[in-house]
Scaffold this motif. Structure first.
Motif, PDB file in Angstrom:
ATOM      1  N   SER A 108       9.260  -9.600  39.462  1.00 54.75           N
ATOM      2  CA  SER A 108       8.247  -9.008  40.327  1.00 54.75           C
ATOM      3  C   SER A 108       8.920  -8.647  41.652  1.00 54.75           C
ATOM      4  O   SER A 108      10.150  -8.649  41.756  1.00 54.75           O
ATOM      5  N   GLU A 154       2.566  -9.332  36.842  1.00 56.64           N
ATOM      6  CA  GLU A 154       2.244 -10.751  37.057  1.00 56.64           C
ATOM      7  C   GLU A 154       0.968 -11.123  36.288  1.00 56.64           C
ATOM      8  O   GLU A 154       0.862 -12.211  35.710  1.00 56.64           O
ATOM      9  N   CYS A 170       7.166 -15.536  37.384  1.00 60.62           N
ATOM     10  CA  CYS A 170       7.275 -14.238  38.052  1.00 60.62           C
ATOM     11  C   CYS A 170       8.041 -14.465  39.346  1.00 60.62           C
ATOM     12  O   CYS A 170       7.608 -15.270  40.189  1.00 60.62           O
ATOM     13  N   ARG A 172       9.051 -12.963  42.757  1.00 59.88           N
ATOM     14  CA  ARG A 172       8.858 -11.888  43.735  1.00 59.88           C
ATOM     15  C   ARG A 172      10.168 -11.738  44.509  1.00 59.88           C
ATOM     16  O   ARG A 172      10.377 -12.368  45.560  1.00 59.88           O
ATOM     17  N   ILE A 214       4.357 -18.202  40.032  1.00 57.84           N
ATOM     18  CA  ILE A 214       4.798 -17.087  40.876  1.00 57.84           C
ATOM     19  C   ILE A 214       5.606 -17.700  42.004  1.00 57.84           C
ATOM     20  O   ILE A 214       5.102 -18.578  42.729  1.00 57.84           O
TER      21      ILE A 214
END
Ligand SMILES: NC(=O)C1=CN([C@@H]2O[C@H](COP(=O)(O)OP(=O)(O)OC[C@H]3O[C@@H](n4cnc5c(N)ncnc54)[C@H](O)[C@@H]3O)[C@@H](O)[C@H]2O)C=CC1
Ligand SMILES: O=C1O[C@H](COP(=O)(O)O)[C@@H](O)[C@H](O)[C@H]1O
Length: 247
Positions: A108, A154, A170, A172, A214
């Motif tokens: 991501s 996501e 995920c 970022r 995440i």
């Protein structure tokens, strides 16, 4: 123990950072629509990730998928992100479940939350005196269609974890540059990810146990507006670089 890892988007910059340090650590199968240049650490499959038959064939015998392939341009148009980033990512997740893959690490982006950088917060949030911090629990807030596509990836990951049993992380990713942080770019320095921290982070995604996560993928920069606590706690991510240590 070495694991069988499928790396999509292997011919790109993030793939280069990962393979630069981890070529001998795992058994690699590499996928990219661009053919390889030079010697590769594993089988290289030239395929488009929107080609379901090719992606399903590439999943055979794979334990973990690192999914990088996509259009990385913040200014990418909708038709490209719809095809490469959203449709392509769904194809990869679906094939991973069908093949009994255990984990998928999805690339991501900071751009999934880029619109938190409002006029009243910037440029202070890029500087050390400011304590504004995103930790990965906030809702997506994309500032462009590329960011929308990463938020969609996501959410696809959430679905494939909750309903199809896949472990999904995920990442970022901030701003990956080789050798030194971006120059004359405060935002990029605050979200710098060095090549060796990038490789280490994805190695932890291969080895760690998780459900759905995440996390932010940046180095341990003095000023950061993305927390790396969750990456430390869940993945045992231990970054070694800091943009403040570069001129
Ligand atoms: N480089 C960075 O600082 C950041 C990268 N990311 C994400 O990480 C991933 C990798 O980015 P980079 O390595 O920088 O980009 P890149 O453009 O250097 O590499 C992407 C690779 O994916 C391949 N690819 C694109 N669409 C494909 C398709 N439909 N089928 C098969 N292969 C395809 C390209 O041929 C290319 O080799 C992207 O998903 C990007 O959005 C996220 C945040 C920051
Ligand atoms: O997601 C991405 O983010 C980085 C950093 O964004 P930028 O707008 O500060 O350049 C970008 O360099 C990369 O290409 C993109 O995929």
């Amino acid at each position: 123990m070495a694991q069988s890892v499928l790396l999509t988007g292997a011919a790109g910059r993030v793939g280069d950072a990962i393979l630069g340090d981890l070529a001998d650590e795992h058994e690699w199968r590499l996928v990219d629509r661009d053919p390889p240049t030079g010697e590769q650490p594993g089988e290289f499959v030239v395929a488009d990730i929107t080609d379901g038959d090719a992606v399903r064939a590439a999943m055979d015998g794979i334990d973990v998928v690192i999914h990088l392939a996509g259009d990385p341009r913040p200014e990418a148009p909708w038709d490209s992100v719809l095809t490469n980033n959203i449709d392509g990512t769904q194809t990869v997740f679906e094939a991973a479940v069908d093949a009994g893959v255990e984990k998928v690490a999805f690339a991501s982006s900071n751009h999934a939350v880029g619109a938190y950088e409002t006029d009243d917060r910037t440029p202070d949030m890029y500087r050390t005196h400011d304590d504004y911090l995103l930790d990965g629990t906030e809702l997506p807030r994309p500032g462009n269609l590329y960011g929308v596509s990463k938020a969609a990836g996501e959410t696809l990951g959430r679905y494939y974890h909750d309903e199809r049993g896949l472990s999904v992380v995920c990442i970022r990713i901030g701003n990956l540059t080789e050798d030194h942080p971006p120059i004359d770019y405060e935002r990029g320095q605050a979200m710098w990810l060095s090549y060796r921290d990038c490789a280490h982070l994805f190695d932890r995604c291969i080895r760690a146990e998780y459900g759905y996560e995440i996390v932010y993928g940046i180095s341990d920069n003095d000023r950061k507006y993305y927390s790396i606590d969750r990456a430390r706690d869940v993945l045992d991510y231990q970054p070694r670089d800091n943009s403040a240590e570069h001129d």
